[in-house]
Design a protein around this motif. Sequence first.
Motif, PDB file in Angstrom:
ATOM      1  N   CYS A  46     -39.319  42.136 -84.179  1.00 45.90           N
ATOM      2  CA  CYS A  46     -38.614  43.216 -83.313  1.00 45.90           C
ATOM      3  C   CYS A  46     -39.520  44.215 -82.859  1.00 45.90           C
ATOM      4  O   CYS A  46     -39.490  44.615 -81.761  1.00 45.90           O
ATOM      5  CB  CYS A  46     -37.547  43.748 -84.009  1.00 45.90           C
ATOM      6  SG  CYS A  46     -36.016  42.330 -84.331  1.00 45.90           S
ATOM      7  N   PRO A 124     -24.864  37.976 -78.464  1.00 43.33           N
ATOM      8  CA  PRO A 124     -26.414  38.151 -78.440  1.00 43.33           C
ATOM      9  C   PRO A 124     -27.044  37.566 -77.387  1.00 43.33           C
ATOM     10  O   PRO A 124     -26.695  36.306 -76.923  1.00 43.33           O
ATOM     11  CB  PRO A 124     -26.760  37.426 -79.946  1.00 43.33           C
ATOM     12  CG  PRO A 124     -25.503  37.403 -80.434  1.00 43.33           C
ATOM     13  CD  PRO A 124     -24.415  36.951 -79.628  1.00 43.33           C
ATOM     14  N   SER A 131     -32.357  39.505 -78.363  1.00 42.52           N
ATOM     15  CA  SER A 131     -31.928  38.521 -79.240  1.00 42.52           C
ATOM     16  C   SER A 131     -32.530  38.685 -80.703  1.00 42.52           C
ATOM     17  O   SER A 131     -32.146  38.137 -81.728  1.00 42.52           O
ATOM     18  CB  SER A 131     -32.529  36.954 -78.794  1.00 42.52           C
ATOM     19  OG  SER A 131     -31.684  36.933 -77.766  1.00 42.52           O
ATOM     20  N   CYS A 133     -33.407  41.191 -82.203  1.00 45.39           N
ATOM     21  CA  CYS A 133     -32.782  42.521 -82.903  1.00 45.39           C
ATOM     22  C   CYS A 133     -31.500  41.631 -83.629  1.00 45.39           C
ATOM     23  O   CYS A 133     -31.038  42.145 -84.534  1.00 45.39           O
ATOM     24  CB  CYS A 133     -32.215  43.456 -82.181  1.00 45.39           C
ATOM     25  SG  CYS A 133     -33.835  44.431 -81.694  1.00 45.39           S
ATOM     26  N   HIS A 134     -30.870  41.030 -82.916  1.00 46.14           N
ATOM     27  CA  HIS A 134     -29.706  40.526 -83.461  1.00 46.14           C
ATOM     28  C   HIS A 134     -29.842  39.247 -84.395  1.00 46.14           C
ATOM     29  O   HIS A 134     -29.282  39.212 -85.561  1.00 46.14           O
ATOM     30  CB  HIS A 134     -28.897  39.568 -81.993  1.00 46.14           C
ATOM     31  CG  HIS A 134     -28.049  40.564 -81.322  1.00 46.14           C
ATOM     32  ND1 HIS A 134     -26.848  41.234 -81.769  1.00 46.14           N
ATOM     33  CD2 HIS A 134     -28.359  40.722 -80.194  1.00 46.14           C
ATOM     34  CE1 HIS A 134     -26.495  41.970 -80.907  1.00 46.14           C
ATOM     35  NE2 HIS A 134     -27.334  41.930 -79.794  1.00 46.14           N
ATOM     36  N   ARG A 137     -30.510  41.336 -87.496  1.00 46.91           N
ATOM     37  CA  ARG A 137     -29.107  41.719 -87.974  1.00 46.91           C
ATOM     38  C   ARG A 137     -28.376  40.806 -88.644  1.00 46.91           C
ATOM     39  O   ARG A 137     -28.137  41.083 -89.963  1.00 46.91           O
ATOM     40  CB  ARG A 137     -28.510  42.086 -86.894  1.00 46.91           C
ATOM     41  CG  ARG A 137     -26.919  42.650 -87.220  1.00 46.91           C
ATOM     42  CD  ARG A 137     -26.107  43.100 -85.872  1.00 46.91           C
ATOM     43  NE  ARG A 137     -25.896  41.803 -84.974  1.00 46.91           N
ATOM     44  CZ  ARG A 137     -25.145  40.789 -84.973  1.00 46.91           C
ATOM     45  NH1 ARG A 137     -24.411  40.605 -86.271  1.00 46.91           N
ATOM     46  NH2 ARG A 137     -25.411  39.672 -84.131  1.00 46.91           N
ATOM     47  N   CYS A 138     -28.322  39.649 -88.147  1.00 51.04           N
ATOM     48  CA  CYS A 138     -27.983  38.670 -89.234  1.00 51.04           C
ATOM     49  C   CYS A 138     -28.412  38.106 -90.429  1.00 51.04           C
ATOM     50  O   CYS A 138     -27.950  37.813 -91.411  1.00 51.04           O
ATOM     51  CB  CYS A 138     -27.785  37.164 -88.417  1.00 51.04           C
ATOM     52  SG  CYS A 138     -26.557  37.424 -86.774  1.00 51.04           S
ATOM     53  N   SER A 169     -28.083  46.994 -91.297  1.00 52.85           N
ATOM     54  CA  SER A 169     -27.544  46.016 -90.104  1.00 52.85           C
ATOM     55  C   SER A 169     -26.973  46.661 -89.060  1.00 52.85           C
ATOM     56  O   SER A 169     -27.005  46.184 -87.764  1.00 52.85           O
ATOM     57  CB  SER A 169     -26.498  45.014 -90.911  1.00 52.85           C
ATOM     58  OG  SER A 169     -25.696  45.714 -91.237  1.00 52.85           O
ATOM     59  N   PHE A 173     -27.726  46.367 -84.972  1.00 45.71           N
ATOM     60  CA  PHE A 173     -26.988  46.145 -83.865  1.00 45.71           C
ATOM     61  C   PHE A 173     -27.243  47.057 -82.690  1.00 45.71           C
ATOM     62  O   PHE A 173     -27.165  46.851 -81.475  1.00 45.71           O
ATOM     63  CB  PHE A 173     -25.663  45.905 -84.405  1.00 45.71           C
ATOM     64  CG  PHE A 173     -24.541  45.928 -83.271  1.00 45.71           C
ATOM     65  CD1 PHE A 173     -24.195  44.626 -82.770  1.00 45.71           C
ATOM     66  CD2 PHE A 173     -23.826  46.698 -82.902  1.00 45.71           C
ATOM     67  CE1 PHE A 173     -23.377  44.400 -81.733  1.00 45.71           C
ATOM     68  CE2 PHE A 173     -22.904  46.829 -81.764  1.00 45.71           C
ATOM     69  CZ  PHE A 173     -22.731  45.796 -81.340  1.00 45.71           C
ATOM     70  N   ALA A 176     -30.344  46.721 -80.750  1.00 44.40           N
ATOM     71  CA  ALA A 176     -30.209  45.521 -79.830  1.00 44.40           C
ATOM     72  C   ALA A 176     -29.758  46.128 -78.466  1.00 44.40           C
ATOM     73  O   ALA A 176     -30.182  45.629 -77.303  1.00 44.40           O
ATOM     74  CB  ALA A 176     -29.022  44.167 -80.282  1.00 44.40           C
ATOM     75  N   ARG A 177     -28.546  46.626 -78.556  1.00 42.73           N
ATOM     76  CA  ARG A 177     -27.929  47.538 -77.475  1.00 42.73           C
ATOM     77  C   ARG A 177     -28.879  48.447 -76.663  1.00 42.73           C
ATOM     78  O   ARG A 177     -28.835  48.172 -75.396  1.00 42.73           O
ATOM     79  CB  ARG A 177     -26.781  48.162 -77.729  1.00 42.73           C
ATOM     80  CG  ARG A 177     -25.604  47.605 -78.324  1.00 42.73           C
ATOM     81  CD  ARG A 177     -24.282  48.188 -78.407  1.00 42.73           C
ATOM     82  NE  ARG A 177     -23.761  48.284 -77.153  1.00 42.73           N
ATOM     83  CZ  ARG A 177     -23.072  49.462 -76.727  1.00 42.73           C
ATOM     84  NH1 ARG A 177     -22.911  50.437 -77.619  1.00 42.73           N
ATOM     85  NH2 ARG A 177     -22.849  49.930 -75.561  1.00 42.73           N
ATOM     86  N   GLU A 187     -25.617  43.668 -70.948  1.00 46.01           N
ATOM     87  CA  GLU A 187     -25.134  43.361 -72.329  1.00 46.01           C
ATOM     88  C   GLU A 187     -24.219  42.028 -71.821  1.00 46.01           C
ATOM     89  O   GLU A 187     -23.401  42.172 -70.892  1.00 46.01           O
ATOM     90  CB  GLU A 187     -24.442  44.333 -73.008  1.00 46.01           C
ATOM     91  CG  GLU A 187     -25.213  45.686 -73.496  1.00 46.01           C
ATOM     92  CD  GLU A 187     -24.524  46.557 -74.365  1.00 46.01           C
ATOM     93  OE1 GLU A 187     -24.890  46.812 -75.322  1.00 46.01           O
ATOM     94  OE2 GLU A 187     -23.504  47.213 -73.626  1.00 46.01           O
TER      95      GLU A 187
END
Length: 193
Positions: A46, A124, A131, A133-134, A137-138, A169, A173, A176-177, A187
């Motif tokens: 990232c 995502p 992607s 970043c997502h 996060r997962c 996390s 998220f 990512a935004r 988005e």
Amino acid sequence: MALKIYTRTGDKGQTGLLGGARVPKSHLRVEAYGTVDELNAHVGLCADQQPEADTTGFLRQIQEHLFVIGSCLADDSAARRAGSGRQKAPMALPALREADVRLLETEIDKMEAQLPPLKAFLLPGGHPAVSGCHIARCVCRRAERLSVRMEDQGLAVAPLILAYLNRLSDYLFVLARYTAHRLGVAERIWTTR
């Protein structure tokens, strides 16, 4: 003296914890710190994909914190105190601080101040940096679940580790935004059929 990459001590599926105990590589503690290591690699990716140097620098700081968390999860000091496993002299481990959690919150607030309000669930995607970043996060949520499972099974986990992973996390998220916003990427809104 340089560290040797291979030691052959894990060839039969065992690994050593920081306190010296040998456990199967399938042990929950190993799964937890291994997932934090996986998360650290994703956070590094990232950072490599971020369009802003400040964000990249902050992600590098997060990687340092994740290394601390991984070290703490790999420490079997409770087992050493109970007298089980091979004993080694206690290691001085770096510590996570409450200020580290608050810093994540501050960064979340700064990014959210520049974003439109969230009014729907997001899918995502849209750009590799978003992607990434997502995905991070997962993986962070999985690391958190494994750490909670450790706690449930009596393998002590510092409450600050759980708080940090939970907040991280959230940060990922929002990142990512924010990344989508900075890159001018729309988005992806989830809509029901």
